[in-house]
Design a protein around this motif. Sequence first.
Motif, short mmCIF file in Angstrom:
data_model
loop_
_atom_site.label_atom_id
_atom_site.label_comp_id
_atom_site.label_asym_id
_atom_site.label_seq_id
_atom_site.Cartn_x
_atom_site.Cartn_y
_atom_site.Cartn_z
N SER B 222 0.80 -1.23 0.00
CA SER B 222 0.00 0.00 0.00
C SER B 222 0.84 1.29 0.00
O SER B 222 0.28 2.38 0.09
N PHE B 223 2.18 1.18 -0.11
CA PHE B 223 3.04 2.38 -0.04
C PHE B 223 2.49 3.53 -0.88
O PHE B 223 2.47 4.67 -0.45
N ASN B 224 2.12 3.18 -2.12
CA ASN B 224 1.76 4.24 -3.07
C ASN B 224 0.45 4.93 -2.76
O ASN B 224 0.12 5.94 -3.37
N ASP B 225 -0.31 4.35 -1.83
CA ASP B 225 -1.64 4.92 -1.54
C ASP B 225 -1.66 5.74 -0.26
O ASP B 225 -2.68 6.33 0.07
N TRP B 226 -0.56 5.76 0.47
CA TRP B 226 -0.59 6.43 1.78
C TRP B 226 -0.90 7.91 1.67
O TRP B 226 -1.45 8.51 2.60
N ALA B 227 -0.57 8.49 0.51
CA ALA B 227 -0.76 9.94 0.37
C ALA B 227 -2.23 10.35 0.41
O ALA B 227 -2.54 11.54 0.53
N LEU B 228 -3.14 9.40 0.34
CA LEU B 228 -4.56 9.77 0.36
C LEU B 228 -4.91 10.49 1.66
O LEU B 228 -5.87 11.25 1.74
N PHE B 229 -4.09 10.24 2.69
CA PHE B 229 -4.37 10.88 3.98
C PHE B 229 -3.85 12.30 4.06
O PHE B 229 -3.95 12.94 5.10
N GLU B 230 -3.30 12.80 2.95
CA GLU B 230 -2.94 14.22 2.93
C GLU B 230 -4.20 15.08 2.84
O GLU B 230 -4.15 16.28 3.03
N GLY B 231 -5.30 14.42 2.48
CA GLY B 231 -6.56 15.16 2.48
C GLY B 231 -6.84 15.89 1.18
O GLY B 231 -7.74 16.73 1.12
N ALA B 328 -6.00 16.20 11.50
CA ALA B 328 -7.26 16.87 11.79
C ALA B 328 -8.18 15.98 12.62
O ALA B 328 -8.78 16.41 13.61
N LEU B 329 -8.27 14.73 12.22
CA LEU B 329 -9.12 13.77 12.94
C LEU B 329 -8.66 13.62 14.38
O LEU B 329 -9.46 13.65 15.33
N ILE B 350 -8.32 21.36 5.20
CA ILE B 350 -8.39 20.23 4.27
C ILE B 350 -9.14 20.70 3.03
O ILE B 350 -10.26 21.21 3.13
N SER B 351 -8.51 20.48 1.86
CA SER B 351 -9.13 21.01 0.65
C SER B 351 -10.20 20.10 0.08
O SER B 351 -11.17 20.54 -0.53
N LEU B 359 -14.85 15.01 8.40
CA LEU B 359 -14.36 15.64 9.63
C LEU B 359 -15.50 16.34 10.37
O LEU B 359 -15.53 16.35 11.60
N GLN B 360 -16.44 16.88 9.61
CA GLN B 360 -17.61 17.51 10.24
C GLN B 360 -18.41 16.49 11.04
O GLN B 360 -18.88 16.76 12.15
N LEU B 361 -18.54 15.29 10.47
CA LEU B 361 -19.24 14.19 11.18
C LEU B 361 -18.55 13.89 12.50
O LEU B 361 -19.19 13.70 13.55
N SER B 362 -17.23 13.83 12.43
CA SER B 362 -16.43 13.53 13.62
C SER B 362 -16.60 14.63 14.66
O SER B 362 -16.75 14.37 15.86
N GLU B 363 -16.61 15.85 14.18
CA GLU B 363 -16.83 16.99 15.08
C GLU B 363 -18.17 16.89 15.78
O GLU B 363 -18.28 17.08 17.00
N ASN B 364 -19.21 16.60 15.00
CA ASN B 364 -20.57 16.52 15.57
C ASN B 364 -20.62 15.51 16.69
O ASN B 364 -21.21 15.73 17.75
N ARG B 365 -19.96 14.36 16.45
CA ARG B 365 -19.95 13.30 17.46
C ARG B 365 -19.20 13.76 18.71
O ARG B 365 -19.68 13.59 19.84
N HIS B 366 -18.07 14.33 18.48
CA HIS B 366 -17.22 14.68 19.62
C HIS B 366 -17.85 15.80 20.45
O HIS B 366 -17.75 15.80 21.68
N LYS B 367 -18.55 16.70 19.77
CA LYS B 367 -19.19 17.83 20.49
C LYS B 367 -20.22 17.31 21.48
O LYS B 367 -20.41 17.88 22.55
N ILE B 368 -20.89 16.20 21.12
CA ILE B 368 -21.92 15.65 22.02
C ILE B 368 -21.29 15.28 23.35
O ILE B 368 -21.80 15.65 24.42
N PHE B 369 -20.18 14.58 23.28
CA PHE B 369 -19.59 14.10 24.53
C PHE B 369 -18.85 15.20 25.27
O PHE B 369 -18.74 15.15 26.51
N LEU B 370 -18.38 16.20 24.55
CA LEU B 370 -17.82 17.37 25.25
C LEU B 370 -18.94 18.09 26.00
O LEU B 370 -18.77 18.54 27.12
#
Lengths: 243, 439
Positions: B222-231, B328-329, B350-351, B359-370
């Motif tokens: 998977s070396f060549n695919d790692w860059a997908l996490f650059e966003g 970001a996550l 993130i472009s 990331l917005q989904l993740s934010e929504n979840r995390h805000k609940i528990f905060l």
Amino acid sequence: MRIKMAGSTHVGRVRKNNQDSFYFDSTHGIAVVADGIGGRKGGEVASQLAVTGMRDALIKVERLRPEEINPFLSSTVDRVNNQIIERGEIDPGITGMGTTLNFLLFVGDRVHIAHLGDSRTYLYDRGHLWQLTIDHNIETFIERGWMNKSDIAPNTQEGALVRSMGLTGRCEADLYDIKLRSGQIYLTCSDGLTGMVSDRKISEIISHHSANLSKLPKVLIDEANKNGGKDNTTVVVSQVVEV
Amino acid sequence: MEKLYLVRRSLETYIGPMTLSELKRSYRRMEFGLQDEVAGNRGEWIALDDLKRLKSVNPEISKLVSDDLLGGWGISEHSQKKIIRGKKTSKKVGSTQGFRAFFIVFFIMGLISALHFSNRLKVSALFNLSQRSDPESIAQLVEADDMKSFDQRMDKILPKLIPKVRNSRNLYNQWIPYLRLLAFHRDGEIPGFNAKLLRGMGRFSAPNDCSHESWQRRWNSSFNDWALFEGKENPRVESDWARILVWDSSWMHRRRGAPGWKKISHYYEACLIMANKALRSQINQGIVPAGRRGLALGLVERISYQLARIHGDQVNVISQAMPSALKALSCIENAEDAAGITECRKSTAISNKKWSQYLQLSENRHKIFLFLRNKVALNDDQLTELRKLHRQLKIIDPLTEFSYQAESQYLVAIMLNNGSLMEARKQVGYEFPEVSFAH
């Protein structure tokens, strides 16, 4: 090893198009049935991709050692799954298409089965019938304690699939294997058959037509249509002539 | 037509079809065990240790199994007709001797227990605890964190233990926490023990096989695919190696202490441990191409962060080595308050639109528990706010497939219990005992 195979498909009496696909090749010892998931566009594209993808991968392989078979099947299923997803991304009209898969590979003195969804493989041997594959639907998973009722969103149907190809990146195919014996018949089918014809009737039909294998798929399909034919029906039968 | 049976071993391999006598012989040769399944003609598949169901569907097989089990105690249920000079009588053979043996064993066990509980003789000293190989003594080594002795003891008993565990559901349940601990303490596998059995049969959003070897293969390919996490491109995380990197560490933290696991929280943590180990070794051995080394180190940082968060450790600084989307996550998951979340978004722009949505989904979840943090009860205004936040919670994560049904039920329970978090926890605890909602 010598295997005889036969297969057939029919749109049924209710559906307008046939989303099932199948392929068999007794020389290479391959049989496969795929049922495109109803309610989603492109089910027929997905099932066709599944069949051709699996077929092409196996035909290219020259030899597989016993310990290589399962990893090879797993990785092939994963690759074909990704191909289906990618194809859906290119054509928005068929994004999210999916399919079941029942793939048989006869190697040496065994048959290996890769299975996803609710298409089935049965074994018929000396008047007995066994369902070899475990259905990947909510009803079965709850019954087996692999899922809690509380995990399911309300109004979800119990026949809804838990696993299939093309819908998610995770594609966990069940892999089975069984030692062959002369005279056995392996029946691989879409749920168009099992939804319309009982196991008892399937067993009876096989018993009456085992000497004439080429007719067997059509007889089974006709029985499904006689009982309503509510779905596409596909049947592939593989008879072990000699191990 | 003689009845035939088919056995399904470990949900993978079939044995048969065979007649009843062939099945008996196969069982005695330990070709399959009590937690495997059997079916007759057009029959349902029944686990061999489900004696009740087996008795109603295949009584001839249940007799075989229960005779075998009862036979071990020396009690025979067989009766034998004995002919005495013109008379026919029935006499139970073996039962008198069996009962005698049973009572002798029972008496000795009672004596040992009595002596043990009197202070005159410590049975443990007599039997030398350090040499025992029952689950309780192994558990004591684990509690004492004596992993060296644990490893040595398990290595010694493994050859005999594995066939027994494969064949008995009870033994499987007793020993699986220690087999898992041993496996994931090493390379994530045990020779002769199927990866599925090690993982467990529940539904997991995790690979079937999380051995070190399987992770080396995944990273290698998977070396060549790692860059997908650059966003910069869509979050295509269909592959196992990519999916684990977006696993929500808070979700995993809430489910730590899963039954059947010791020291390691659950299968997800086990997978992350092996993935981390494999990637580090590829970096150290120079297998990762030079141009990908930076990314590799970033992925290691993300996995290390996830492992820390599973155990509730607060991470002070999110490593800059992580590729942007993972940074970001991690930042969002680690944020202490709403301002922190906003800061995360600003500092890791993130472009790609789909990454942003995720990331917005993740934010929504995390805000609940905060929002719920350090609260005991919610007033009316807070309940209104909770309802708004609940509407933003997606039950199934589109990338990881983690189910937030438990979390959703918890929020609903808070609303139904007039804002009481304690009552909500009690209520949801019955339905989701494996999930902890303590803040």
